[in-house]
Design an enzyme around this catalytic site. Sequence first.
Site, PDB file in Angstrom:
ATOM      1  N   ASP A 366       3.981  -3.107   3.617  1.00 46.62           N
ATOM      2  CA  ASP A 366       3.231  -2.902   4.845  1.00 46.62           C
ATOM      3  C   ASP A 366       3.978  -1.926   5.758  1.00 46.62           C
ATOM      4  OD1 ASP A 366       1.068  -3.810   6.758  1.00 46.62           O
ATOM      5  OD2 ASP A 366       2.830  -4.451   7.896  1.00 46.62           O
ATOM      6  N   GLU A 403       2.330   1.589   2.013  1.00 45.23           N
ATOM      7  CA  GLU A 403       1.384   1.990   3.042  1.00 45.23           C
ATOM      8  C   GLU A 403       2.110   3.058   3.849  1.00 45.23           C
ATOM      9  OE1 GLU A 403      -1.560  -0.121   6.272  1.00 45.23           O
ATOM     10  OE2 GLU A 403       0.524  -0.795   6.236  1.00 45.23           O
TER      11      GLU A 403
END
Length: 718
Positions: A366, A403
């Site tokens: 993330d 990401e």
Amino acid sequence: MEETKIKEKAQFKVSKGFPVLGTSIDRGGVNFGVFTRNGTSVTLEIYENYYDEEPAFKYVLDKKENRTGNIWHVFVEQARAGMSYGWRIDGPYNPEEGFRFNKNKLLLDPYAKVIGGSLDFSEESIFGYDKNDPKKDLSFSTLDSAKSQVKSFIWDSRGYNWKNDENPRHPLNDMIIYELHVRLYTINPNSNVEHRGTYKGIAEKINYLKGLGVNAVELMPIFAFPLNDNPNLNPITGEQLKNVWGYNPVNFFSVTSNYRYGVKIGEEIIQFQDLVFELHKNGIEVILDVVFNHTAEGNELGPTLNFRGLENSVYYLLNNRNPRYYENFSGTGNTINSSHYVVKQMILDSLRYWVSEMHVDGFRFDLASILGRDSKGNWIGDLSLLKDIADDPILAGTKLIAEGWDAAGGYYVGDFPTGWAEWNGKFRDTVRRFVKGDNGVVSDLATRIAGSPDLFEKRGRKPYHSVNFITSHDGFTMWDLVSYNTKHNEANGENNRDGTDANYSFNYGVEGETNDENIIKLRKQQIKNFITILMVSQGLPMILMGDEFCRTQFGNNNAYCQDNYISWVDWSRKVKFNDIFNFTKNMINFRKSHCALRRDRFFTGRDLNGDGIADITWHGVKPFKPDFGYHSHSLAFMISGEDYIQGCKENDNDIYIALNSFIKDLQFEIPKLQNGKKWYRVVDTSEESPNDFLLEPSIVKDNHYIVHSRSSIVLISK
């Protein structure tokens, strides 16, 4: 004197121990280790039960005997698995200098495998400052946080019997990733599983996942996290909102008990290991969505749980002008200082633990660009922790997915070190815009379909390093993309200000659900266009849970706090939209059956094997005349099946795809084939099930094909 009495009562004996972080069970006792650089006094407390407020044993570590460098350590005989423990660190409390030591706070071990109790952010004792003092975090709390009942557990995860477990090790270009949330996937009563909302519940859905054709599940965060740290109420129902997604970790080694079946502490580890074992047995890999960019301690007004009280200025990036405040590249209050050696080592140790002891197959990071920044926030890519992770020998062979952006405006898709795959946000946006009918996207669509060579054709990277997706947990579901013009996040309690406005969505006449059959037909047709483009594009496709049967979140594109009907997967839609499920399943199988769609190298546009056909050719309504103009809404291309593709045992079919997002039908002239081969139709998204995907392809008798408005076709050669 009091400490000595407690020690004698419990019959614990201590020795120097060794400088290893966390707990190590060995020779009739446990070694404990913790890092602090500026702490002046370190105390270990051991509790018989996590809910006890008084320890069975506490010991103040000797600065000379129990310290090696900045690691404090002690070996405690009679300590055993199942006991609770915590650390107290004394030292300067001066937030304006970056120091927040408070000996009144019982701190969790960053390396703890199990955390007992549940974090309650309304419990004042877990805050390092007096919440009632007008000076806020500049004040000092004297409340003892041991009563919060949140403590670390001594646990030996090596005791699990993995039997003959083997990681499936699918090549990246063969993978179909399915993103799901452990609780939200099966918590709905109509999920028809016995253990709803748990690791066991996912295991009960393995046959469904196999039937769909996916071979990897990407689990949204399972690190221990608090549920009740959201102060907002649902303004519609008045219910307390929860951060159910889990993107707020307490530490990086503990499995959350929020998805455990039963109440036995530590059982969450076993149940997670059972899930991994069962998925592997069925050829499905396990990828964890990991959050190493921030923690649940939040900003300066957050609680003191572990890192803040252990060594605030090492674990977090602090503001250079005023270290009282935190840099907030994550958008959640704080940012992990991943450029510091101690923090780097902790993250690497965490990843190694999940691979070696929990047998996971990979990770999706993330806001991963934060891990590529230095202590000043500058992007350093190949010189950062990202490179260390990619080169780590224990992590070799695991899937690393980034990401490639963060909340501080960093967007580094395509710039990650060799070995990383990346979520391709440009693929998502371009495909959405094309299907919606926006102008000026056809040229970029061709680039995305070809594996985004503009982003990934460097540093020896491959098309499959582009993780292609149209929807993910963050944003609209695929059905909502074709059902809402704007987001509807009112239930989140933030006046609909949260969530992105750049959805590139369209409702086709009615905002939200409708009984209009014409609108429903068109929406389903657009869903099939999305699925078709996703499955015929070079790269690694990812599907969001429930998109295969038109799951809706009723227009909420940021349902992180909705543990209710908004975000629960509604399995009744599997029946209602079984035609979309079948189409998705067939398209997945089609992709898996054709090596030409899973290439291990980028297209060249040249004839590579001398058969007179380039590896890819681009077309418009006329062969070899693509229209990349601003007002174009169509694109066709042909992929040669004759090229050598690694892992493909024999030549593939030639594949021709025509995409029409125009509001009118278009007649495409189909390129001629050589050697007597003919074209056969497999897909026409304008048709209804079962004619939208033909299990027995039908011959195309003419040299042209009318591709209806807002539809796609797929032909193969025979």
